[in-house]
Design a protein around this motif. Structure first.
Motif, PDB file in Angstrom:
ATOM      1  N   THR A  35       0.802  -1.220   0.088  1.00  0.00           N
ATOM      2  CA  THR A  35       0.180   0.068  -0.077  1.00  0.00           C
ATOM      3  C   THR A  35       0.889   1.365  -0.313  1.00  0.00           C
ATOM      4  O   THR A  35       2.196   1.353   0.206  1.00  0.00           O
ATOM      5  N   SER A  36       0.241   2.309  -0.152  1.00  0.00           N
ATOM      6  CA  SER A  36       1.011   3.659  -0.159  1.00  0.00           C
ATOM      7  C   SER A  36       1.304   4.121   1.356  1.00  0.00           C
ATOM      8  O   SER A  36       2.270   4.950   1.153  1.00  0.00           O
ATOM      9  N   LYS A  37       0.773   3.545   2.348  1.00  0.00           N
ATOM     10  CA  LYS A  37       1.059   3.990   3.745  1.00  0.00           C
ATOM     11  C   LYS A  37       2.310   3.257   4.193  1.00  0.00           C
ATOM     12  O   LYS A  37       2.459   1.893   3.994  1.00  0.00           O
ATOM     13  N   LYS A  38       3.175   3.721   4.836  1.00  0.00           N
ATOM     14  CA  LYS A  38       4.395   3.074   5.562  1.00  0.00           C
ATOM     15  C   LYS A  38       3.710   3.030   7.026  1.00  0.00           C
ATOM     16  O   LYS A  38       3.488   4.197   7.552  1.00  0.00           O
ATOM     17  N   ALA A  39       4.093   1.754   7.574  1.00  0.00           N
ATOM     18  CA  ALA A  39       3.646   1.536   8.911  1.00  0.00           C
ATOM     19  C   ALA A  39       4.866   0.537   9.505  1.00  0.00           C
ATOM     20  O   ALA A  39       5.390  -0.161   8.730  1.00  0.00           O
ATOM     21  N   SER A  40       4.829   0.457  10.890  1.00  0.00           N
ATOM     22  CA  SER A  40       5.604  -0.501  11.719  1.00  0.00           C
ATOM     23  C   SER A  40       4.496  -1.157  12.376  1.00  0.00           C
ATOM     24  O   SER A  40       3.535  -0.875  12.830  1.00  0.00           O
ATOM     25  N   ILE A  41       5.135  -2.642  12.613  1.00  0.00           N
ATOM     26  CA  ILE A  41       4.129  -3.558  13.421  1.00  0.00           C
ATOM     27  C   ILE A  41       4.755  -3.726  14.797  1.00  0.00           C
ATOM     28  O   ILE A  41       5.887  -4.013  14.865  1.00  0.00           O
ATOM     29  N   GLU A  42       3.958  -3.625  15.600  1.00  0.00           N
ATOM     30  CA  GLU A  42       4.380  -3.887  17.082  1.00  0.00           C
ATOM     31  C   GLU A  42       3.465  -4.968  17.709  1.00  0.00           C
ATOM     32  O   GLU A  42       2.462  -5.191  17.265  1.00  0.00           O
ATOM     33  N   ILE A  90      -0.397  -1.490  14.760  1.00  0.00           N
ATOM     34  CA  ILE A  90       0.069  -0.938  13.677  1.00  0.00           C
ATOM     35  C   ILE A  90       0.348   0.563  13.863  1.00  0.00           C
ATOM     36  O   ILE A  90      -0.870   1.213  14.002  1.00  0.00           O
ATOM     37  N   THR A  91       1.501   1.028  13.688  1.00  0.00           N
ATOM     38  CA  THR A  91       1.961   2.431  13.678  1.00  0.00           C
ATOM     39  C   THR A  91       2.306   3.027  12.424  1.00  0.00           C
ATOM     40  O   THR A  91       3.241   2.512  11.887  1.00  0.00           O
ATOM     41  N   LEU A  92       1.597   4.123  11.845  1.00  0.00           N
ATOM     42  CA  LEU A  92       2.055   4.871  10.637  1.00  0.00           C
ATOM     43  C   LEU A  92       3.555   5.374  10.837  1.00  0.00           C
ATOM     44  O   LEU A  92       3.398   6.175  12.098  1.00  0.00           O
TER      45      LEU A  92
END
Length: 365
Positions: A206-213, A326-328
């Motif tokens: 997707t166009s969004k960038k996110a990190s997984i915690e 999920i953190t943007l």
């Protein structure tokens, strides 16, 4: 004393009331009233559950994706993965690397878990306001089949609430809770690693960038009642819909990973209907959850899946409900439009002139 013939008897009925002579248009008003009542009291046609039940969508089978090729960023595997989750919300994962011995050990210990008495199960029940514990549902099958089948049930293990879970199990199952706890915790950790890898690929698409915690994951253990699915496919489908609409509303998740090797049939439900397929040998079935559909703004399709067993003996299956945080990335960075830039320039010019005016020395008269 004799009663005189002219005296009225004590039980004589009162004379009838006089009938008023109606007017000519009273019959017209009566016809209008009758017509109005017929229209207003007309009952609408009811849509019963049997007629509302969705139809099966044939010709759709989730693709089989090799985890080894996916880890090497093989283009064909990546395209299959993205295409399947955007269309049918489901795919099959091969060569996943989960320990067969660990899966067999957990399934064997499930016999002891579900073999507890009803009283002990109620002491570790999800109805007590916790996310873990037992949730039995023998009533749905009996309602549609009309027979008293062996009870089926569910048991949920929460990794976040492991300490409380172990304490509750120790009270009702002191002889087997320790081994069961260690095995189910190890299996949950293995499944989570695979789920995190798959989720990272979906997020990067997707166009969004996110990190997984790390969040909370529930490992559901499912006991399919003996003979519950033998010749009662329609009853079981209705039971699934009831459970989806009522019992699954509180189990929000990002991905659901189903371990159901040996199941001759797997059903996937969505708003558009349902599909059925035969899972590949030693495969793990992934279904997209509501969290990912919301996060991707509808790009990935949320579905609900469950295995169907038709053997005479009771069967076990498992499903991990993966729910990370999920953190943007770069959520505070925003672009400024041209109109906003013009307005900002006007404000700065006005502020500049105001400061110049205030900084001028006052003339002394």
């Amino acid at each position: 004393m004799a009663t005189s013939p002219v005296d009225p008897p004590e039980n004589r009925a009162p004379p009838p009331s006089p009938v008023a002579i109606g007017r000519k248009n009273s019959f017209v008003n009566e016809e209008k009233l009758t017509h109005y009542l017929e229209r207003s009291l007309h009952l609408p046609e009811l849509v019963l559950p049997d007629r509302f039940f969705p139809k099966e969508n044939s010709g759709k089978t989730p693709p089989e994706i090799d985890l080894r090729q996916l880890s090497l960023c093989e283009k064909d595997s990546l395209s299959k993965l993205i295409g399947s989750v955007t269309t049918i919300g489901c795919f099959q994962l091969l060569n996943h690397g989960l320990s067969k011995e660990l899966i067999s050990a957990v399934k064997a210990e499930c016999e002891g878990v579900f073999g507890l008495s009803h009283k002990k199960k109620m002491m570790v029940s999800r109805s007590n306001g916790v996310c873990y514990g037992f949730e039995e549902h023998s009533g749905e099958i009996e309602e549609y089949s009309g027979e008293n089948e062996e009870c089926s049930g569910e048991f949920f293990w929460s990794r976040r609430e492991r300490t409380s879970m172990e304490f509750a199990l120790k009270r009702v199952w002191p002889e087997g809770f320790r081994s069961f706890s260690q095995n189910i915790e190890a299996l949950s950790a293995q499944i989570e690693k695979i789920a995190e890898f798959i989720l990272q690929i979906l997020l990067e698409n997707t166009s969004k960038k996110a990190s997984i915690e790390q969040g909370d994951s529930l490992l559901g253990l499912y006991k399919h009642g003996r003979n519950a699915f033998s010749g009662k496919t329609e009853a079981c489908l209705k039971s699934d819909l009831v459970r989806i609409l009522i019992r699954r509303s509180d189990l929000s998740h990002a991905l659901s990973i189903h371990l159901c090797d040996g199941s001759p049939e797997f059903h996937v439900y969505s708003r558009k209907g349902w599909i059925s397929f035969r899972p590949a040998h030693e495969s793990v079935v992934f279904t997209v959850g509501d969290q990912i559909q919301k996060w991707s703004e509808g790009l990935y399709k949320h579905v609900v899946g469950r295995p169907m067993f038709k053997r005479d003996d009771g069967c076990m299956s498992m499903a991990l409900l993966y729910s990370p945080t999920i953190t943007l990335k770069g959520g505070g960075q925003k672009t400024i439009s041209f109109a906003q830039q013009v307005l900002l320039a006007i404000c700065l010019i006005f502020l500049y002139h105001l400061l110049v005016l205030l900084s001028k020395p006052k003339e002394i008269h």
